[in-house]
Scaffold this active site. Structure first.
Site, short mmCIF file in Angstrom:
data_model
loop_
_atom_site.label_atom_id
_atom_site.label_comp_id
_atom_site.label_asym_id
_atom_site.label_seq_id
_atom_site.Cartn_x
_atom_site.Cartn_y
_atom_site.Cartn_z
N SER A 60 0.78 -1.24 0.03
CA SER A 60 -0.15 0.03 0.03
C SER A 60 0.86 1.30 0.00
O SER A 60 0.21 2.29 -0.11
CB SER A 60 -0.87 0.04 1.08
OG SER A 60 -0.14 -0.17 2.56
N HIS B 4 -2.61 -2.96 -5.91
CA HIS B 4 -3.10 -2.74 -4.58
C HIS B 4 -4.55 -2.74 -4.38
O HIS B 4 -5.39 -1.99 -4.93
CB HIS B 4 -2.64 -1.35 -4.08
CG HIS B 4 -2.85 -0.97 -2.92
ND1 HIS B 4 -3.16 0.49 -2.62
CD2 HIS B 4 -3.35 -1.51 -1.66
CE1 HIS B 4 -3.42 0.51 -1.41
NE2 HIS B 4 -3.64 -0.47 -1.00
N GLU C 37 -5.52 -0.35 -7.35
CA GLU C 37 -4.35 0.74 -7.66
C GLU C 37 -3.37 -0.03 -8.21
O GLU C 37 -2.78 -0.53 -7.38
CB GLU C 37 -4.15 1.45 -6.57
CG GLU C 37 -3.31 2.73 -6.69
CD GLU C 37 -3.18 3.35 -5.26
OE1 GLU C 37 -3.02 4.48 -5.31
OE2 GLU C 37 -3.07 2.71 -4.05
N ASN D 42 -3.33 6.12 -0.25
CA ASN D 42 -2.82 6.21 0.88
C ASN D 42 -2.08 7.66 1.17
O ASN D 42 -1.85 8.02 2.37
CB ASN D 42 -1.93 4.95 1.18
CG ASN D 42 -2.80 3.88 1.52
OD1 ASN D 42 -3.89 4.19 2.16
ND2 ASN D 42 -2.20 2.89 1.37
#
Length: 296
Positions: A120, A141, A153, A191
């Site tokens: 992540s 991800h 992702e 993130n």
């Protein structure tokens, strides 16, 4: 590359088992590996219960549920991955540990196999340097929990080939996911935006701006978020949040990513969130089934 027929997933935790479930539900044979037999047993029970729940809600037919369970195999022998077309790593968020695994996978996997990381926040470029096939290494991800979250992702490392990207995108869409693409910078897209918000919520709590309940209610009702940031941090795991913030701080060199002292203190105290029964909130009196061991 040719159509993916067999996938290996490394890591029997919440993310790995969830990814394996998604793969099996979309008609692809999948091997889920973990060195810990207890983790595999827990993953097997979790996936089976999840699929049965989907069948009971008529979101999956009985035949589809039975086929998914038949396609999913559990193993503590990494040799099972020798014929995998695609391998997805979903282990602890540690660059050193991931690199050691990718050294093993690179030696083991057939030359055409793509090696993907569910990281992540960690650099795909750096993970890829531990292999002899950096052009076939990519970030994939999944969001948590993988069976219900629609997003993947995809992160391209410096040497990720167009063919590897195209194959990963095609596989993601085959799994009925929406794809977004990020360049290989710390935290990627989701993130990099999410963790500073969670960190700021901790600072608001730390400095006495408001109670945890009011912080979360404010963000849920004021910005239409399904979870407040502190509640979400507990769901993700406070240790995971801290790990990602450290990657962001080191990779981007900006003090705005420095972790709130209260978050650090909670992690030091073992208050890691739902998976430990206590984090920002106390979950010790909740029914066992509502607790989750999760990560982004």
């Amino acid at each position: 590359m040719a159509s993916v027929k067999r996938i290996g997933v490394v890591g029997g935790g919440a993310m790995g088992s969830g990814i394996a479930q998604v793969v099996a539900m979309h008609g692809i044979d999948v091997w889920l590996y973990d060195v810990n037999p207890q983790a595999l047993s827990s993953a097997s029970n979790s996936v089976s219960a999840s699929i049965k729940r989907l069948v009971s809600k008529a979101q999956l037919s009985h035949a589809e549920g039975a086929d998914a369970l038949k396609r999913l195999r559990f193993t503590s022998n990494l040799e099972e991955f020798r014929e995998a077309d695609f391998i997805i790593e979903a282990i602890v968020e540690s660059e050193d540990i991931k690199k050691k695994l990718f050294v093993q996978l690179d030696k083991l996997a057939k030359s055409s196999a793509i090696l993907a990381s569910n990281t992540s926040s960690i650099s795909i470029t750096r993970i890829a340097t531990s292999t002899s096939r950096p052009h076939q290494v990519i970030g994939m991800h999944f969001m948590n929990p993988p069976p219900t979250m629609k997003l993947i992702e995809i992160v391209r490392g410096a040497d990720t080939s167009d063919e590897t990207f195209a194959a990963t995108k095609a596989l993601s869409e085959r799994l009925s996911k929406t794809v977004i693409t990020s360049q290989d910078y710390s935290g990627f897209i989701v993130n990099r935006i999410l963790l500073p918000m969670i960190n700021e919520a901790f600072f608001a709590l730390y400095t006495g701006v408001a109670t945890k309940e009011d912080i979360d209610t404010g963000m849920k009702l004021g910005t239409n978020h399904p979870m407040g940031p502190l509640e979400l941090a507990d769901f993700i795991g406070l240790d995971v949040c801290l790990s990602i913030l450290k990657v962001l701080h080191a990779g981007l060199g900006d003090n705005r990513y420095a972790a709130c002292p209260l978050l650090v203190q909670y992690v030091d105290a073992g208050r890691l969130g739902r998976k430990r029964g206590i984090g920002v909130y106390d979950y010790s009196k909740e029914p066992r089934s509502t607790k989750s061991s999760s990560r982004l």
